[in-house]
Design a protein around this motif. Structure first.
Motif, PDB file in Angstrom:
ATOM      1  N   ILE A 193       5.095   8.289   6.703  1.00  0.00           N
ATOM      2  CA  ILE A 193       4.383   9.448   7.240  1.00  0.00           C
ATOM      3  C   ILE A 193       4.090   9.152   8.710  1.00  0.00           C
ATOM      4  N   PHE A 194       4.391  10.126   9.583  1.00  0.00           N
ATOM      5  CA  PHE A 194       4.160   9.948  11.019  1.00  0.00           C
ATOM      6  C   PHE A 194       2.909  10.708  11.444  1.00  0.00           C
ATOM      7  N   TYR A 195       2.159  10.056  12.329  1.00  0.00           N
ATOM      8  CA  TYR A 195       1.026  10.737  12.954  1.00  0.00           C
ATOM      9  C   TYR A 195       1.383  10.973  14.415  1.00  0.00           C
ATOM     10  N   ASN A 196       1.457  12.268  14.806  1.00  0.00           N
ATOM     11  CA  ASN A 196       1.833  12.629  16.168  1.00  0.00           C
ATOM     12  C   ASN A 196       0.683  13.257  16.948  1.00  0.00           C
ATOM     13  N   GLY A 197      -0.471  13.365  16.337  1.00  0.00           N
ATOM     14  CA  GLY A 197      -1.600  13.965  17.026  1.00  0.00           C
ATOM     15  C   GLY A 197      -1.434  15.464  17.168  1.00  0.00           C
ATOM     16  N   ALA A 198      -2.251  16.053  18.017  1.00  0.00           N
ATOM     17  CA  ALA A 198      -2.218  17.503  18.196  1.00  0.00           C
ATOM     18  C   ALA A 198      -1.262  17.936  19.296  1.00  0.00           C
ATOM     19  N   LEU A 238       2.158   7.200  15.500  1.00  0.00           N
ATOM     20  CA  LEU A 238       1.905   6.099  14.567  1.00  0.00           C
ATOM     21  C   LEU A 238       2.770   6.338  13.336  1.00  0.00           C
ATOM     22  N   ARG A 239       3.508   5.303  12.942  1.00  0.00           N
ATOM     23  CA  ARG A 239       4.375   5.403  11.769  1.00  0.00           C
ATOM     24  C   ARG A 239       3.776   4.543  10.655  1.00  0.00           C
ATOM     25  N   VAL A 240       3.576   5.171   9.507  1.00  0.00           N
ATOM     26  CA  VAL A 240       3.012   4.452   8.358  1.00  0.00           C
ATOM     27  C   VAL A 240       4.040   4.506   7.232  1.00  0.00           C
ATOM     28  N   CYS A 241       4.653   3.361   6.940  1.00  0.00           N
ATOM     29  CA  CYS A 241       5.657   3.281   5.878  1.00  0.00           C
ATOM     30  C   CYS A 241       5.081   2.513   4.682  1.00  0.00           C
ATOM     31  N   PHE A 242       5.567   2.862   3.506  1.00  0.00           N
ATOM     32  CA  PHE A 242       5.043   2.252   2.277  1.00  0.00           C
ATOM     33  C   PHE A 242       6.044   2.467   1.159  1.00  0.00           C
ATOM     34  N   LEU A 294      -5.703   7.174 -18.923  1.00  0.00           N
ATOM     35  CA  LEU A 294      -4.447   7.898 -18.757  1.00  0.00           C
ATOM     36  C   LEU A 294      -4.368   8.519 -17.374  1.00  0.00           C
ATOM     37  N   GLU A 295      -5.496   9.126 -16.944  1.00  0.00           N
ATOM     38  CA  GLU A 295      -5.514   9.735 -15.616  1.00  0.00           C
ATOM     39  C   GLU A 295      -5.327   8.677 -14.536  1.00  0.00           C
ATOM     40  N   ALA A 296      -6.015   7.531 -14.716  1.00  0.00           N
ATOM     41  CA  ALA A 296      -5.865   6.449 -13.743  1.00  0.00           C
ATOM     42  C   ALA A 296      -4.446   5.898 -13.763  1.00  0.00           C
ATOM     43  N   GLY A 297      -3.869   5.839 -14.985  1.00  0.00           N
ATOM     44  CA  GLY A 297      -2.511   5.326 -15.095  1.00  0.00           C
ATOM     45  C   GLY A 297      -1.480   6.241 -14.473  1.00  0.00           C
ATOM     46  N   GLN A 298      -1.794   7.541 -14.388  1.00  0.00           N
ATOM     47  CA  GLN A 298      -0.862   8.499 -13.804  1.00  0.00           C
ATOM     48  C   GLN A 298      -0.917   8.503 -12.275  1.00  0.00           C
ATOM     49  N   THR A 299      -1.956   7.868 -11.716  1.00  0.00           N
ATOM     50  CA  THR A 299      -2.088   7.829 -10.262  1.00  0.00           C
ATOM     51  C   THR A 299      -1.022   6.914  -9.663  1.00  0.00           C
ATOM     52  N   LEU A 300      -0.422   7.367  -8.594  1.00  0.00           N
ATOM     53  CA  LEU A 300       0.613   6.566  -7.937  1.00  0.00           C
ATOM     54  C   LEU A 300       0.004   5.332  -7.284  1.00  0.00           C
ATOM     55  N   GLN A 301       0.812   4.276  -7.192  1.00  0.00           N
ATOM     56  CA  GLN A 301       0.391   3.037  -6.561  1.00  0.00           C
ATOM     57  C   GLN A 301       1.309   2.738  -5.379  1.00  0.00           C
ATOM     58  N   VAL A 302       0.696   2.230  -4.303  1.00  0.00           N
ATOM     59  CA  VAL A 302       1.436   1.969  -3.069  1.00  0.00           C
ATOM     60  C   VAL A 302       1.496   0.470  -2.810  1.00  0.00           C
ATOM     61  N   ALA A 303       2.659  -0.001  -2.376  1.00  0.00           N
ATOM     62  CA  ALA A 303       2.836  -1.409  -2.011  1.00  0.00           C
ATOM     63  C   ALA A 303       3.593  -1.476  -0.683  1.00  0.00           C
ATOM     64  N   GLU A 304       3.682  -2.685  -0.119  1.00  0.00           N
ATOM     65  CA  GLU A 304       4.422  -2.919   1.127  1.00  0.00           C
ATOM     66  C   GLU A 304       4.002  -1.911   2.196  1.00  0.00           C
ATOM     67  N   PHE A 305       2.717  -1.872   2.424  1.00  0.00           N
ATOM     68  CA  PHE A 305       2.086  -0.914   3.334  1.00  0.00           C
ATOM     69  C   PHE A 305       2.228  -1.438   4.768  1.00  0.00           C
ATOM     70  N   LEU A 306       2.895  -0.665   5.644  1.00  0.00           N
ATOM     71  CA  LEU A 306       3.130  -1.151   7.009  1.00  0.00           C
ATOM     72  C   LEU A 306       2.913  -0.036   8.032  1.00  0.00           C
ATOM     73  N   PRO A 307       1.762  -0.046   8.750  1.00  0.00           N
ATOM     74  CA  PRO A 307       1.546   0.907   9.844  1.00  0.00           C
ATOM     75  C   PRO A 307       1.995   0.286  11.180  1.00  0.00           C
TER      76      PRO A 307
END
Length: 234
Positions: free
Chosen positions: A197-202, A140-144, A104-117
């Protein structure tokens, strides 16, 4: 001469009578001892028969106790086997329950597809352009796509981005921490959802100063990795 013979005979007769009396006394004593001996033997025989009867009773009692002990031992073994079976059944139920909870806990975990960095270069005009050049990346732009999950709890969910460079170092977030690279909170309603999610560094939009090579990109929900892919920069 005849007088002498008579006296002599009388004397010998008296001696024989005395000896006979003594022998009779001995015989009477022996008879008494024999009688007493037979009485002792009879008494011992009677006592032996009594003891033998008691021993037979003891043997019967011991045999009955042995049979009872054997029956109790068999019953105890049967009860022990039954208790072990019940204990094993309970253990199986607990394991099944734990497995169901894990599923049940594993089933409640979200799943990601079409992963594109993608590497992003920010122009002076503010426009963004995709790039695979490490020395030109400002971001860096990471879309999913988060897949539909009908048993996952609804509401706000914080997703984390972790990017590991070719040397194995995690790119730091805005605070300089190297545990995670960036985070974003989404409102999940159990439906398919596109997100980035965007990565812009510090340093905001400054050049990131990345090295060429293959970067490991991971999306996490809590501490659980729900998506992973590679980003190659030249």
């Amino acid at each position: 001469k005849m007088r002498f013979s008579y006296d002599t005979l009388e004397t010998e007769n008296s001696m024989m009578l005395a000896e006979l009396a003594a022998q009779q006394e001995r015989i009477d004593g022996l008879l008494t001892k024999v009688k007493n001996g037979y009485w002792e033997v009879a008494r011992a025989k009677k006592e032996a028969e009594t003891l033998r009867s008691i021993m037979k009773g003891y043997i019967g009692t011991i045999d009955s106790l042995n049979q009872l002990n054997t029956a109790l031992l068999d019953e105890n073994l049967a009860m022990k086997a039954q208790m072990e079976a019940v204990s094993q059944e309970n253990a199986d139920l607990v394991e099944r329950q734990e497995n169901m909870e894990d599923m049940l806990e594993a089933g409640q975990t979200l799943q990601v597809a079409e992963f594109l960095p993608t590497g992003v270069r920010v122009l002076s005009s503010g426009r963004q352009r995709d790039t695979d050049r490490a020395d030109r990346c400002n971001s860096l732009r990471v879309c999913f796509t988060i897949l539909e999950n009908r048993i996952a709890p609804v509401g706000d969910k914080t997703l984390h981005l972790r990017i590991t460079d070719p040397t194995g170092r995690v790119l730091p977030d805005e605070s300089g921490s190297t545990e995670l690279s960036a985070s974003r909170t989404i409102d999940y309603v159990r439906e398919r959802l596109d997100a980035c999610i965007f990565y812009n560094g510090a340093d905001g939009n400054a050049i990131l100063g990345l090295d060429a090579g293959t970067y490991l990109v991971e999306i996490l929900e809590g501490t659980e990795v729900i998506g992973t892919t590679d980003l190659v920069l030249r």
